[in-house]
Design a protein around this motif. Structure first.
Motif, PDB file in Angstrom:
ATOM      1  N   PHE A 119     -40.312 -84.007  37.132  1.00 49.56           N
ATOM      2  CA  PHE A 119     -39.053 -83.458  36.634  1.00 49.56           C
ATOM      3  C   PHE A 119     -39.182 -82.928  35.207  1.00 49.56           C
ATOM      4  O   PHE A 119     -39.963 -83.447  34.409  1.00 49.56           O
ATOM      5  CB  PHE A 119     -37.955 -84.530  36.703  1.00 49.56           C
ATOM      6  CG  PHE A 119     -37.918 -85.247  38.026  1.00 49.56           C
ATOM      7  CD1 PHE A 119     -37.897 -84.530  39.225  1.00 49.56           C
ATOM      8  CD2 PHE A 119     -37.953 -86.636  38.091  1.00 49.56           C
ATOM      9  CE1 PHE A 119     -37.890 -85.192  40.457  1.00 49.56           C
ATOM     10  CE2 PHE A 119     -37.951 -87.307  39.313  1.00 49.56           C
ATOM     11  CZ  PHE A 119     -37.920 -86.585  40.487  1.00 49.56           C
ATOM     12  N   ASP A 122     -35.848 -82.033  30.243  1.00 53.05           N
ATOM     13  CA  ASP A 122     -34.453 -81.937  29.790  1.00 53.05           C
ATOM     14  C   ASP A 122     -33.434 -82.371  30.837  1.00 53.05           C
ATOM     15  O   ASP A 122     -32.259 -82.044  30.739  1.00 53.05           O
ATOM     16  CB  ASP A 122     -34.145 -80.535  29.241  1.00 53.05           C
ATOM     17  CG  ASP A 122     -34.405 -79.444  30.269  1.00 53.05           C
ATOM     18  OD1 ASP A 122     -34.821 -79.781  31.396  1.00 53.05           O
ATOM     19  OD2 ASP A 122     -34.186 -78.273  29.935  1.00 53.05           O
ATOM     20  N   ASN A 123     -33.883 -83.149  31.840  1.00 53.44           N
ATOM     21  CA  ASN A 123     -32.914 -83.747  32.754  1.00 53.44           C
ATOM     22  C   ASN A 123     -32.253 -84.963  32.108  1.00 53.44           C
ATOM     23  O   ASN A 123     -32.854 -85.621  31.259  1.00 53.44           O
ATOM     24  CB  ASN A 123     -33.624 -84.228  34.027  1.00 53.44           C
ATOM     25  CG  ASN A 123     -34.055 -83.090  34.924  1.00 53.44           C
ATOM     26  OD1 ASN A 123     -33.219 -82.392  35.484  1.00 53.44           O
ATOM     27  ND2 ASN A 123     -35.365 -82.888  35.038  1.00 53.44           N
ATOM     28  N   ASP A 179     -28.885 -86.258  36.272  1.00 54.50           N
ATOM     29  CA  ASP A 179     -29.775 -85.482  37.143  1.00 54.50           C
ATOM     30  C   ASP A 179     -30.725 -86.388  37.927  1.00 54.50           C
ATOM     31  O   ASP A 179     -31.048 -86.131  39.077  1.00 54.50           O
ATOM     32  CB  ASP A 179     -30.614 -84.514  36.301  1.00 54.50           C
ATOM     33  CG  ASP A 179     -29.756 -83.559  35.492  1.00 54.50           C
ATOM     34  OD1 ASP A 179     -28.764 -83.047  36.055  1.00 54.50           O
ATOM     35  OD2 ASP A 179     -30.055 -83.331  34.302  1.00 54.50           O
ATOM     36  N   SER A 209     -23.899 -83.019  43.333  1.00 54.82           N
ATOM     37  CA  SER A 209     -24.299 -82.632  41.971  1.00 54.82           C
ATOM     38  C   SER A 209     -25.754 -82.157  41.915  1.00 54.82           C
ATOM     39  O   SER A 209     -26.237 -81.807  40.853  1.00 54.82           O
ATOM     40  CB  SER A 209     -24.125 -83.821  41.020  1.00 54.82           C
ATOM     41  OG  SER A 209     -24.963 -84.888  41.412  1.00 54.82           O
ATOM     42  N   LYS A 210     -26.419 -82.147  43.055  1.00 53.49           N
ATOM     43  CA  LYS A 210     -27.853 -81.788  43.130  1.00 53.49           C
ATOM     44  C   LYS A 210     -28.684 -82.674  42.193  1.00 53.49           C
ATOM     45  O   LYS A 210     -29.561 -82.200  41.454  1.00 53.49           O
ATOM     46  CB  LYS A 210     -28.056 -80.302  42.830  1.00 53.49           C
ATOM     47  CG  LYS A 210     -27.334 -79.382  43.817  1.00 53.49           C
ATOM     48  CD  LYS A 210     -27.764 -77.950  43.670  1.00 53.49           C
ATOM     49  CE  LYS A 210     -26.904 -76.999  44.501  1.00 53.49           C
ATOM     50  NZ  LYS A 210     -26.905 -77.353  45.955  1.00 53.49           N
ATOM     51  N   VAL A 212     -31.222 -86.169  41.913  1.00 57.09           N
ATOM     52  CA  VAL A 212     -32.172 -86.894  42.752  1.00 57.09           C
ATOM     53  C   VAL A 212     -31.980 -88.390  42.516  1.00 57.09           C
ATOM     54  O   VAL A 212     -31.784 -88.830  41.379  1.00 57.09           O
ATOM     55  CB  VAL A 212     -33.636 -86.462  42.469  1.00 57.09           C
ATOM     56  CG1 VAL A 212     -34.107 -86.884  41.083  1.00 57.09           C
ATOM     57  CG2 VAL A 212     -34.582 -87.000  43.536  1.00 57.09           C
TER      58      VAL A 212
ATOM     59  N   MET B   1     -27.518 -80.782  37.576  1.00 57.75           N
ATOM     60  CA  MET B   1     -28.485 -80.323  38.584  1.00 57.75           C
ATOM     61  C   MET B   1     -29.911 -80.617  38.132  1.00 57.75           C
ATOM     62  O   MET B   1     -30.265 -80.318  36.996  1.00 57.75           O
ATOM     63  CB  MET B   1     -28.306 -78.813  38.796  1.00 57.75           C
ATOM     64  CG  MET B   1     -29.016 -78.314  40.030  1.00 57.75           C
ATOM     65  SD  MET B   1     -29.066 -76.490  40.096  1.00 57.75           S
ATOM     66  CE  MET B   1     -30.789 -76.203  39.665  1.00 57.75           C
ATOM     67  N   LEU B   2     -30.673 -81.212  39.012  1.00 57.99           N
ATOM     68  CA  LEU B   2     -32.045 -81.558  38.659  1.00 57.99           C
ATOM     69  C   LEU B   2     -32.870 -80.311  38.388  1.00 57.99           C
ATOM     70  O   LEU B   2     -32.813 -79.344  39.133  1.00 57.99           O
ATOM     71  CB  LEU B   2     -32.700 -82.327  39.809  1.00 57.99           C
ATOM     72  CG  LEU B   2     -34.118 -82.784  39.460  1.00 57.99           C
ATOM     73  CD1 LEU B   2     -34.103 -84.161  38.838  1.00 57.99           C
ATOM     74  CD2 LEU B   2     -35.030 -82.750  40.663  1.00 57.99           C
ATOM     75  N   LYS B   3     -33.633 -80.361  37.318  1.00 54.89           N
ATOM     76  CA  LYS B   3     -34.589 -79.292  37.011  1.00 54.89           C
ATOM     77  C   LYS B   3     -35.990 -79.862  37.186  1.00 54.89           C
ATOM     78  O   LYS B   3     -36.291 -80.938  36.672  1.00 54.89           O
ATOM     79  CB  LYS B   3     -34.373 -78.803  35.576  1.00 54.89           C
ATOM     80  CG  LYS B   3     -33.017 -78.101  35.392  1.00 54.89           C
ATOM     81  CD  LYS B   3     -32.580 -78.009  33.945  1.00 54.89           C
ATOM     82  CE  LYS B   3     -32.102 -79.335  33.353  1.00 54.89           C
ATOM     83  NZ  LYS B   3     -30.850 -79.902  33.926  1.00 54.89           N
ATOM     84  N   ILE B   4     -36.818 -79.128  37.913  1.00 47.88           N
ATOM     85  CA  ILE B   4     -38.172 -79.639  38.150  1.00 47.88           C
ATOM     86  C   ILE B   4     -39.072 -79.335  36.949  1.00 47.88           C
ATOM     87  O   ILE B   4     -38.732 -78.524  36.093  1.00 47.88           O
ATOM     88  CB  ILE B   4     -38.795 -79.059  39.436  1.00 47.88           C
ATOM     89  CG1 ILE B   4     -38.917 -77.539  39.323  1.00 47.88           C
ATOM     90  CG2 ILE B   4     -38.015 -79.465  40.667  1.00 47.88           C
ATOM     91  CD1 ILE B   4     -40.236 -77.014  39.782  1.00 47.88           C
ATOM     92  N   ASN B   5     -40.208 -79.989  36.936  1.00 45.69           N
ATOM     93  CA  ASN B   5     -41.239 -79.727  35.937  1.00 45.69           C
ATOM     94  C   ASN B   5     -41.949 -78.438  36.343  1.00 45.69           C
ATOM     95  O   ASN B   5     -42.817 -78.439  37.219  1.00 45.69           O
ATOM     96  CB  ASN B   5     -42.215 -80.903  35.899  1.00 45.69           C
ATOM     97  CG  ASN B   5     -43.391 -80.674  34.976  1.00 45.69           C
ATOM     98  OD1 ASN B   5     -43.540 -79.591  34.395  1.00 45.69           O
ATOM     99  ND2 ASN B   5     -44.235 -81.676  34.844  1.00 45.69           N
ATOM    100  N   THR B   6     -41.560 -77.330  35.704  1.00 49.52           N
ATOM    101  CA  THR B   6     -42.076 -76.025  36.133  1.00 49.52           C
ATOM    102  C   THR B   6     -43.551 -75.833  35.793  1.00 49.52           C
ATOM    103  O   THR B   6     -44.168 -74.875  36.254  1.00 49.52           O
ATOM    104  CB  THR B   6     -41.262 -74.878  35.491  1.00 49.52           C
ATOM    105  OG1 THR B   6     -41.230 -75.087  34.074  1.00 49.52           O
ATOM    106  CG2 THR B   6     -39.850 -74.850  36.023  1.00 49.52           C
TER     107      THR B   6
END
Lengths: 405, 405
Positions: A119, A122-123, A179, A209-210, A212, B1-6
């Motif tokens: 992840f 910034d979550n 998040d 809320s999307k 995990v 909303m979850l943001k992944i580790n891009t």
């Protein structure tokens, strides 16, 4: 010039159980004649069962011969184990989880610590308070937790979801869902559970809320009541929002053998990416599989004899819970947990802090437990006793605790 | 909303050995009658030795009885193993490394991937090119590598230190020393070594620039020449700039058993912090120790009989090196390595790419190796053969390769 990861410096003090070990060592050095009973760290004491021992000897012999020797294990685990897990832990409970959604590991502690790598930094993160310290600490080390606020014993970017007697130690749904949400049920340290209908609300909210959910079900084998879910995948829609972590440590006594697994469903698409594929990549790049002989030992747990033996282990420890609950129920301690989990969570007497009560029990009763503060600020004034001791020691510990209260 | 580790998305394609496995599987499906010889992935083929098997059986039996059962191992490893390592791998070579500077792990791959967690994301990173892919990939995942430049097959923030025939596959000292420098000698994939006097220059330069060297010595047991250092701590001043990673995988055939260790000296103070204490904290928080039975197996390697057996394993594989070097020396392949390492590194004929040569050998000779590009852009036009096959297979593979050149 090398710059260190300064997030490490934000961690207050040392890891909980290392701090406790040091306190015990100091006491023992000063009082070498005292017989200390440890109901602190959640480590098992019963030996490995016959099926597991037999599987270990058999697979060790395979490693001694060229024809049956095994080198690198598949990164994600041997099929024989992944299939046994999918069938026994999920299919039998009506959960639609396939073998290739099971990622074998060397234990739930590693998985708990590593999973956050998937992840972005910034979550927002939500944890139960109190809770197993690894969730917060691993996010601190990664730089996701913000700064430590010493007055509150909290990190600025972590949402602490209070678990207290008022909500039966199951957190209320936050107004704004974080998040990343860590849930551990049956809970370490409180021994609390969530009913299926309660957990369903979290799944629905996470999907909305999307977010995990990292669902730590390391203690599911200890569930004795019918309406308590063993897996989050018993809830509708969990496959699109939840990762589940499992362990053989407490189920089958594998704390010294190291085996666990994570379930990352293929339907878990977040931010446009498959977390299943990301975790596979993480395993492939930074992990080399659990030992073959240990995976064979894990497989043995799922055979008929293994299942019977595991029930015997669980019953042994849960008898200790009953001993503690019955033995202390008419004291000035308020007791929680111990019904569906191998932990008794108790309110300390006379508004003592958990560390004060730790010192009190260590010095007066020579009994070691775990101070509630070690699990977060919400644990202040609480104390954890585990059911993992030897039965005769547990009986003796209860006697001693009663005598000093 | 979850943001992944891009950062994960920056990794080009899949992990090298997974990609190779897929190519082989496709070929086998199309040609089920072909007998493929694998000299690709660096996995051992000899069974575990008698001492190791005996230690496993004995310790498994300990786990079957309450009196001798072991739960959680100490986070940093059992003293019996840490002491055996310090004495045999360091003290005997004149290196001043103490047992409590040894951190037992489940293998050098995990340590290689995890060690970067100790460092800030804004350090510069230097790697040999070509090299074992885990160093770069783990830094990419963490966000330290910058962006992938497809034309160059390089990441923008990584310093690639070219290892080619011109410098005997040992990199030249960079004009500006990166903050984090990964060195692997004897080298995977080139089989090259650095003499002690050469390595001393790196140690001196790292101390001058306050850089850290991650020294991967997983293949030290294969060193046959006298002036090649087995440990970086044979160099003066290495304790203030270097972490060393070691593995039982190639030394004692533990690829399927999982055991390794990291040496983090107490003198290694960087940016005002003790890396020793940080790594201890990392282990304590995110790791739960290697299995007791595997640590006992590792200890057995250091007893007199174990040492003899290990020499036998190493000699077996090095005989394969000699077979390959002698068998292919009068062909149009230029051969490197194979003297102090279980790898032969060869220049492909006719300016073929490594992947072209991979396909050529797979299809024409049914022999699997590893394309040099898999180890970095500097590997283009090179190919790796390992000495870890069975001897009769290695003889046959050489025969087949000769016949198709």
């Amino acid at each position: 010039m090398l710059k260190i990861n300064t997030n490490f410096q934000k961690l207050p003090g040392s890891y909980l159980f290392s701090a406790i070990a040091k306190k015990i060592e100091n006491y023992k050095n000063a009082n070498p004649d005292k017989d200390i009973i440890r109901l602190g760290i959640g480590d098992v004491t019963r030996p490995l069962t016959k099926s597991v021992i037999d599987a270990l000897h058999t697979s060790v012999d395979e490693m001694a011969h060229e024809e049956t020797f095994r080198g690198y294990a598949p990164d994600l685990g041997y099929s024989f184990l992944r299939e046994a897990v999918a069938k026994n832990d999920f299919e039998k409970r009506g959960c639609d989880i396939s073998a290739d959604e099971i990622f074998v590991s060397d234990g739930a502690k590693c998985d708990s610590g590593n999973i956050q790598e998937l992840f972005s930094l910034d979550n927002t993160v939500g944890v139960c308070d109190p809770v197993y310290p690894v969730y917060v600490d691993s996010n601190v080390m990664a730089g996701r937790a913000g700064d430590y606020i010493a007055d509150l014993s909290k990190f600025s970017n972590i949402t602490y979801m209070l678990c207290s007697a008022e909500n039966n130690f199951a957190p209320n749904l936050p107004e704004v869902m974080p998040d990343i949400i860590y849930l551990c049920f049956p809970n370490n340290p409180t021994g609390a559970t969530m009913k299926k209908s309660e957990l369903q609300k979290w799944v629905d909210a996470a999907n909305a809320s999307k977010s995990v959910i990292i669902y730590d079900a390391a203690y599911e084998a200890y569930i004795r009541e019918d309406d308590v879910p063993h897996s989050i995948y018993e809830c509708n829609g969990a496959k699109t929002c939840a990762i589940e972590l499992r362990s053989f440590s407490k189920t089958a006594g594998f704390t010294g053998l190291r085996l666990g697994y994570a379930v990352v469903p293929k339907d878990l698409i977040m931010d446009g990416c498959s977390l299943h594929d990301m975790w596979a990549r993480r395993h492939g790049t930074k992990y080399n599989g659990a030992p073959y002989i240990v995976q064979r030992a894990g497989e043995a747990v799922y055979f008929a004899q293994g299942q019977e033996e595991v029930k015997g282990l669980v019953n042994y420890y849960m008898q200790n819970c009953d001993t503690i609950l019955n033995g202390l129920k008419d004291t000035n301690l308020k007791l929680f947990g111990g019904i569906n989990a191998p932990y008794i969570w108790l309110k300390t007497p006379d508004n003592m802090t958990g560390w004060d009560f730790f010192d009190f029990l260590l010095e007066k009763a020579n009994v070691v437990g775990t101070p509630g503060e070690g699990f977060g600020p919400g644990g202040n004034g609480y104390f954890r006793l585990t059911a993992f001791g030897k039965h005769e020691n547990t009986v003796e510990a209860v006697k001693r605790i009663r005598s000093v209260l």
